[in-house]
Design a protein around this motif. Structure first.
Motif, PDB file in Angstrom:
ATOM      1  N   LEU A  50       3.642 -16.245  -6.367  1.00 34.28           N
ATOM      2  CA  LEU A  50       2.591 -16.452  -7.351  1.00 34.28           C
ATOM      3  C   LEU A  50       1.233 -16.053  -6.811  1.00 34.28           C
ATOM      4  O   LEU A  50       0.418 -15.464  -7.514  1.00 34.28           O
ATOM      5  N   GLU A  51       0.956 -16.385  -5.563  1.00 35.80           N
ATOM      6  CA  GLU A  51      -0.352 -16.114  -4.984  1.00 35.80           C
ATOM      7  C   GLU A  51      -0.485 -14.676  -4.502  1.00 35.80           C
ATOM      8  O   GLU A  51      -1.593 -14.164  -4.404  1.00 35.80           O
ATOM      9  N   ARG A  52       0.627 -14.034  -4.188  1.00 37.69           N
ATOM     10  CA  ARG A  52       0.594 -12.668  -3.680  1.00 37.69           C
ATOM     11  C   ARG A  52       1.486 -11.799  -4.556  1.00 37.69           C
ATOM     12  O   ARG A  52       2.600 -11.455  -4.193  1.00 37.69           O
ATOM     13  N   PRO A  53       1.016 -11.435  -5.755  1.00 39.74           N
ATOM     14  CA  PRO A  53       1.851 -10.644  -6.655  1.00 39.74           C
ATOM     15  C   PRO A  53       2.207  -9.296  -6.059  1.00 39.74           C
ATOM     16  O   PRO A  53       1.447  -8.715  -5.274  1.00 39.74           O
ATOM     17  N   SER A  54       3.363  -8.817  -6.435  1.00 40.04           N
ATOM     18  CA  SER A  54       3.801  -7.496  -5.985  1.00 40.04           C
ATOM     19  C   SER A  54       3.202  -6.433  -6.888  1.00 40.04           C
ATOM     20  O   SER A  54       3.180  -6.570  -8.114  1.00 40.04           O
ATOM     21  N   LEU A  55       2.697  -5.358  -6.293  1.00 39.15           N
ATOM     22  CA  LEU A  55       2.117  -4.237  -7.036  1.00 39.15           C
ATOM     23  C   LEU A  55       2.816  -2.952  -6.641  1.00 39.15           C
ATOM     24  O   LEU A  55       2.191  -1.930  -6.406  1.00 39.15           O
TER      25      LEU A  55
ATOM     26  N   PHE B 257      -5.937  -4.838  -1.229  1.00 40.44           N
ATOM     27  CA  PHE B 257      -5.343  -4.757   0.098  1.00 40.44           C
ATOM     28  C   PHE B 257      -3.900  -5.263  -0.002  1.00 40.44           C
ATOM     29  O   PHE B 257      -3.659  -6.381  -0.473  1.00 40.44           O
ATOM     30  N   LEU B 258      -2.944  -4.460   0.460  1.00 39.94           N
ATOM     31  CA  LEU B 258      -1.521  -4.764   0.293  1.00 39.94           C
ATOM     32  C   LEU B 258      -0.819  -4.868   1.641  1.00 39.94           C
ATOM     33  O   LEU B 258      -1.230  -4.240   2.622  1.00 39.94           O
ATOM     34  N   ASP B 259       0.291  -5.640   1.663  1.00 40.35           N
ATOM     35  CA  ASP B 259       1.111  -5.696   2.871  1.00 40.35           C
ATOM     36  C   ASP B 259       2.189  -4.625   2.810  1.00 40.35           C
ATOM     37  O   ASP B 259       2.197  -3.777   1.902  1.00 40.35           O
TER      38      ASP B 259
ATOM     39  N   LEU C   6      -7.295  -8.420   7.300  1.00 38.61           N
ATOM     40  CA  LEU C   6      -6.249  -8.987   6.440  1.00 38.61           C
ATOM     41  C   LEU C   6      -4.845  -8.546   6.861  1.00 38.61           C
ATOM     42  O   LEU C   6      -3.867  -8.969   6.251  1.00 38.61           O
ATOM     43  N   HIS C   7      -4.747  -7.691   7.890  1.00 36.97           N
ATOM     44  CA  HIS C   7      -3.466  -7.126   8.329  1.00 36.97           C
ATOM     45  C   HIS C   7      -2.803  -6.325   7.204  1.00 36.97           C
ATOM     46  O   HIS C   7      -1.577  -6.340   7.042  1.00 36.97           O
ATOM     47  N   ALA C   8      -3.628  -5.651   6.423  1.00 39.17           N
ATOM     48  CA  ALA C   8      -3.114  -4.827   5.330  1.00 39.17           C
ATOM     49  C   ALA C   8      -2.533  -3.529   5.874  1.00 39.17           C
ATOM     50  O   ALA C   8      -2.987  -2.998   6.885  1.00 39.17           O
ATOM     51  N   THR C   9      -1.521  -3.023   5.177  1.00 37.92           N
ATOM     52  CA  THR C   9      -0.919  -1.743   5.558  1.00 37.92           C
ATOM     53  C   THR C   9      -1.081  -0.692   4.464  1.00 37.92           C
ATOM     54  O   THR C   9      -0.650   0.445   4.635  1.00 37.92           O
ATOM     55  N   ALA C  10      -1.684  -1.068   3.329  1.00 41.06           N
ATOM     56  CA  ALA C  10      -1.880  -0.118   2.237  1.00 41.06           C
ATOM     57  C   ALA C  10      -3.081  -0.542   1.402  1.00 41.06           C
ATOM     58  O   ALA C  10      -3.492  -1.711   1.417  1.00 41.06           O
ATOM     59  N   LEU C  11      -3.635   0.439   0.676  1.00 42.45           N
ATOM     60  CA  LEU C  11      -4.826   0.210  -0.149  1.00 42.45           C
ATOM     61  C   LEU C  11      -4.659   0.864  -1.513  1.00 42.45           C
ATOM     62  O   LEU C  11      -4.026   1.905  -1.650  1.00 42.45           O
TER      63      LEU C  11
ATOM     64  N   ARG D 103       2.675  -6.356  -1.551  1.00 42.23           N
ATOM     65  CA  ARG D 103       2.193  -7.610  -2.115  1.00 42.23           C
ATOM     66  C   ARG D 103       0.698  -7.714  -1.851  1.00 42.23           C
ATOM     67  O   ARG D 103       0.203  -7.305  -0.799  1.00 42.23           O
ATOM     68  N   LEU D 104       0.001  -8.272  -2.825  1.00 43.56           N
ATOM     69  CA  LEU D 104      -1.451  -8.322  -2.758  1.00 43.56           C
ATOM     70  C   LEU D 104      -1.937  -9.332  -1.726  1.00 43.56           C
ATOM     71  O   LEU D 104      -1.597 -10.513  -1.784  1.00 43.56           O
ATOM     72  N   LEU D 105      -2.729  -8.863  -0.770  1.00 41.22           N
ATOM     73  CA  LEU D 105      -3.355  -9.726   0.227  1.00 41.22           C
ATOM     74  C   LEU D 105      -4.775 -10.083  -0.157  1.00 41.22           C
ATOM     75  O   LEU D 105      -5.286 -11.141   0.217  1.00 41.22           O
ATOM     76  N   GLY D 106      -5.417  -9.187  -0.886  1.00 43.43           N
ATOM     77  CA  GLY D 106      -6.798  -9.444  -1.273  1.00 43.43           C
ATOM     78  C   GLY D 106      -7.267  -8.439  -2.303  1.00 43.43           C
ATOM     79  O   GLY D 106      -6.851  -7.280  -2.293  1.00 43.43           O
ATOM     80  N   ASP D 107      -8.099  -8.898  -3.217  1.00 44.25           N
ATOM     81  CA  ASP D 107      -8.733  -8.052  -4.232  1.00 44.25           C
ATOM     82  C   ASP D 107     -10.223  -8.314  -4.090  1.00 44.25           C
ATOM     83  O   ASP D 107     -10.714  -9.368  -4.482  1.00 44.25           O
ATOM     84  N   GLU D 108     -10.950  -7.371  -3.501  1.00 48.36           N
ATOM     85  CA  GLU D 108     -12.329  -7.647  -3.123  1.00 48.36           C
ATOM     86  C   GLU D 108     -13.263  -6.503  -3.527  1.00 48.36           C
ATOM     87  O   GLU D 108     -12.886  -5.328  -3.479  1.00 48.36           O
ATOM     88  N   ALA D 109     -14.470  -6.879  -3.920  1.00 50.15           N
ATOM     89  CA  ALA D 109     -15.501  -5.892  -4.214  1.00 50.15           C
ATOM     90  C   ALA D 109     -16.020  -5.295  -2.913  1.00 50.15           C
ATOM     91  O   ALA D 109     -16.178  -5.997  -1.914  1.00 50.15           O
ATOM     92  N   ILE D 110     -16.249  -4.001  -2.928  1.00 52.92           N
ATOM     93  CA  ILE D 110     -16.794  -3.303  -1.768  1.00 52.92           C
ATOM     94  C   ILE D 110     -18.262  -3.020  -2.061  1.00 52.92           C
ATOM     95  O   ILE D 110     -18.601  -2.204  -2.925  1.00 52.92           O
ATOM     96  N   GLU D 111     -19.129  -3.729  -1.367  1.00 53.19           N
ATOM     97  CA  GLU D 111     -20.554  -3.574  -1.611  1.00 53.19           C
ATOM     98  C   GLU D 111     -21.050  -2.251  -1.038  1.00 53.19           C
ATOM     99  O   GLU D 111     -20.660  -1.845   0.059  1.00 53.19           O
ATOM    100  N   SER D 112     -21.912  -1.603  -1.762  1.00 53.16           N
ATOM    101  CA  SER D 112     -22.478  -0.336  -1.301  1.00 53.16           C
ATOM    102  C   SER D 112     -23.328  -0.577  -0.061  1.00 53.16           C
ATOM    103  O   SER D 112     -24.081  -1.562   0.012  1.00 53.16           O
TER     104      SER D 112
END
Length: 248
Positions: free
Chosen positions: A117-122, A148-150, A184-189, A154-163
């Motif tokens: 539930l907290e880390r939906p698959s995309l 940011f995905l593992d 976040l130890h992400a492996t994909a974006l 699966r979603l690790l984070g959905d974050e705004a990227i400030e200019s």
């Protein structure tokens, strides 16, 4: 001749005899508990973890041989937890021991459900587009967002990227994005840019080509995959990969 040393207690000792005295609260069990408190349970072998779970069903005695025998029969620690009540009863486990094992199974299942539930698959188009429809409904137009995905998408984070400045700088933005990905130890974006009012996704997406190219170049060095870059407006969207402008 006088013999020094402690005098053995004879006759008036009413304390019950323990079949495995050394495994009681002052023996092996105490040492196991102290080990877990001092170093955590992560260093326990499978049979040791099972051995301690069996304490709930066997208040006295050495549960290590029983734990090893269970793993021998059911092959793995998970196999013991998944075994039927009848099979475990054949190995001498009764109600309290079964309840302890079932609690572990149910706790693991609850954690897995919460994780989904907290880390939906995309990992496919349907999941990704459904996520766009719900989670990005209130996204700020023109603001770049990074998903940011593992390694299972699966979603690790959905974050705004400030200019980093008023002038678009692909190298600086790439550094900012990958710094966060490594945290976040992400492996994909996946990058997303909601379109400002009056602009179409096909026009907006071209502004992120330089960033996408820099992300792919740096991503190869860091073993982080850039799946795609999207521009969105309502139910409309454009994708650099679909347009053939994002390779790999």
């Amino acid at each position: 001749m006088t013999v020094s040393g402690p005098t053995p207690s004879i006759g008036n000792d009413t304390s019950p005899a323990l079949p495995f005295f050394s495994t009681g609260p002052t023996g092996h069990r105490k040492r196991m508990r102290e080990r877990v408190v001092a170093k955590g349970a992560g260093g326990l072998a499978d049979y040791e973890l099972l051995e301690m779970l069996l304490y709930f069903g066997f208040p006295r005695g050495d549960t290590k041989p029983r734990a090893k025998a269970l793993i021998n029969r059911f092959t793995t620690f998970a196999g013991v937890l998944e075994a039927s009540d009848s099979a475990l009863r054949e190995e001498g486990l009764e109600t309290d021991a079964l309840a302890a094992l079932r609690l572990v199974t149910h706790a693991a299942r609850r954690m897995g459900e919460a994780d989904r539930l907290e880390r939906p698959s995309l990992g496919n188009w349907e999941e990704l587009l459904a996520y766009f429809d719900t989670a990005l409904a209130g996204a700020v137009p023109g603001q770049l967002r990074a998903l940011f995905l593992d390694n299972r998408n699966r979603l690790l984070g959905d974050e705004a990227i400030e200019s980093v400045s008023e002038v678009r700088d692909a190298v600086a933005e790439t550094r900012l994005i990958f710094t966060r990905a490594l945290e976040l130890h992400a492996t994909a974006l996946i990058l997303i840019r909601p379109c400002p009012d009056g602009q179409k996704p096909e026009a907006v997406i071209h502004g992120d080509e330089a960033l996408a190219n820099e992300l792919q170049r740096a991503g190869k060095l860091l073993a982080i995959t850039v799946h795609d870059v999207f521009a969105l407006r309502g139910g409309q969207w454009a994708s650099l990969k679909q347009m053939g402008r994002l390779k790999g």
